[in-house]
Scaffold this motif. Structure first.
Motif, short mmCIF file in Angstrom:
data_model
loop_
_atom_site.label_atom_id
_atom_site.label_comp_id
_atom_site.label_asym_id
_atom_site.label_seq_id
_atom_site.Cartn_x
_atom_site.Cartn_y
_atom_site.Cartn_z
N UNK A 227 -23.86 29.23 69.47
CA UNK A 227 -24.06 28.90 70.65
C UNK A 227 -23.43 29.04 71.99
N UNK A 228 -22.28 29.63 71.75
CA UNK A 228 -21.59 30.09 73.01
C UNK A 228 -21.74 31.63 73.07
N UNK A 229 -22.90 32.23 72.56
CA UNK A 229 -23.19 33.49 72.79
C UNK A 229 -22.61 34.54 71.87
N UNK A 230 -21.71 34.14 71.38
CA UNK A 230 -21.16 35.05 70.07
C UNK A 230 -22.06 35.71 69.13
N UNK A 231 -21.67 37.10 69.18
CA UNK A 231 -22.91 37.82 68.30
C UNK A 231 -21.79 38.19 66.99
N UNK A 232 -22.54 37.93 65.68
CA UNK A 232 -21.90 38.27 64.72
C UNK A 232 -22.79 39.18 63.85
N UNK A 233 -22.17 40.50 63.46
CA UNK A 233 -23.06 41.69 63.31
C UNK A 233 -22.11 41.86 61.72
N UNK A 234 -23.12 42.09 60.60
CA UNK A 234 -22.66 42.46 59.20
C UNK A 234 -22.77 43.96 59.19
N UNK A 235 -21.56 44.58 58.94
CA UNK A 235 -21.90 46.12 58.83
C UNK A 235 -22.03 46.63 57.57
N UNK A 241 -18.43 41.10 61.79
CA UNK A 241 -17.72 41.43 62.95
C UNK A 241 -18.44 40.59 64.14
N UNK A 242 -17.49 39.81 64.84
CA UNK A 242 -18.01 38.85 66.01
C UNK A 242 -17.55 39.37 67.33
N UNK A 243 -18.47 39.19 68.02
CA UNK A 243 -18.24 40.07 69.41
C UNK A 243 -18.56 39.12 70.57
N UNK A 244 -17.98 39.00 71.82
CA UNK A 244 -18.66 38.43 72.98
C UNK A 244 -19.25 39.50 73.83
N UNK A 245 -19.79 39.05 74.87
CA UNK A 245 -20.45 40.15 75.90
C UNK A 245 -19.63 41.19 76.11
#
Length: 252
Positions: A227-235, A241-245
């Motif tokens: 909900x806060x925009x954090x993007x989680x990517x599975x490598x 791995x979680x990322x903000x803008x």
């Protein structure tokens, strides 16, 4: 924004930045105020980039948003509403073309960028007091001269000009309607589902660059958006791995 927000339009022949023009009057202006420009000399994109737009051929405008009762921690919900509204309008005008949202809020037509959105928020007492959504939509420009990697316009799909003023009004009214509806009955889970379903490269493994940790290029699959925009990517190794803008970059 209150239910039934009305859009008020002002079109300038030329200005440096529609967002700067709107910011100068934002304290007193009502939600739904829109400033557009035929020619914008210092339009801004994400990551501090400039926005190329041939005068009189595209939409370059900024819209004042006053979301009702939106906590600062929920401001990405507003960003999702804006992006999805623009995507919905473009989908109506470009039937048969895949319209998607590149996280966090660029709009893609097929695999090329057709719209950039930059939202600047003003927060007071933990609430979003107002926001300015600067939006550029490529409409009738056939040739791009900047080094932007993948721009595209509506005209490339339609092979005809699209009248700008009706499109401007349609986009702004759609943004106002969707944000009004959401603020009157917020449902972050449903909004996230809509956003997730609309994401560019939302399925399968794709190349990314880890900026946050300096780990460079990796292959990953989008797992979720918070909900806060954090993007989680599975490598490819299965690590989340979680990322903000600005902490991760797509490889185009």
């Amino acid at each position: 924004m209150t239910v039934g927000t009305r859009c008020n339009f002002k079109v300038l022949d030329c200005c440096a930045s529609t967002s700067s023009e709107l910011a100068a009057i934002a304290a007193e202006a009502p939600g739904g105020t829109v400033i557009a420009a035929v020619r914008q000399t210092a339009g801004r994109g994400q990551r501090g980039n400039s926005w190329e737009a041939a005068p009189g051929e595209n939409l370059t405008f900024s819209m004042l948003l006053r979301p009702a009762n939106m906590a600062a921690a929920r401001q990405f919900e507003m960003s999702m509403c804006v992006a999805l509204a623009v995507a919905d309008v473009l989908r109506r005008h470009l039937p048969g073309t895949a319209i998607s949202v590149k996280w966090p809020n660029d709009i893609y037509a097929a695999d090329r960028k057709i719209c950039g959105i930059l939202i600047e928020n003003s927060v007071s007492a933990g609430m979003v007091d107002r926001a300015i959504a600067g939006i550029g939509i490529n409409v009738n420009q056939r040739q791009f001269l900047s080094d932007a990697p993948n721009p595209v316009s509506m005209i490339h799909f339609l092979d005809r000009d699209t009248p700008l003023r009706p499109l401007l009004e349609e986009v702004c009214e759609e943004i106002a309607a969707q944000l009004d509806t959401y603020c009157s009955n917020p449902d972050s889970a449903t909004l996230l589902e809509r956003y997730r379903a609309c994401m560019w490269r939302g399925k399968g493994f794709h190349p990314f660059i880890d900026v946050k940790n300096g780990l460079g290029l990796f292959s990953g699959e989008i797992e979720s958006v918070a909900p806060d925009g954090t993007l989680t990517i599975r490598d490819s190794a299965g690590t989340l791995r979680s990322y903000l803008f600005k902490e991760v970059a797509y490889v185009l």
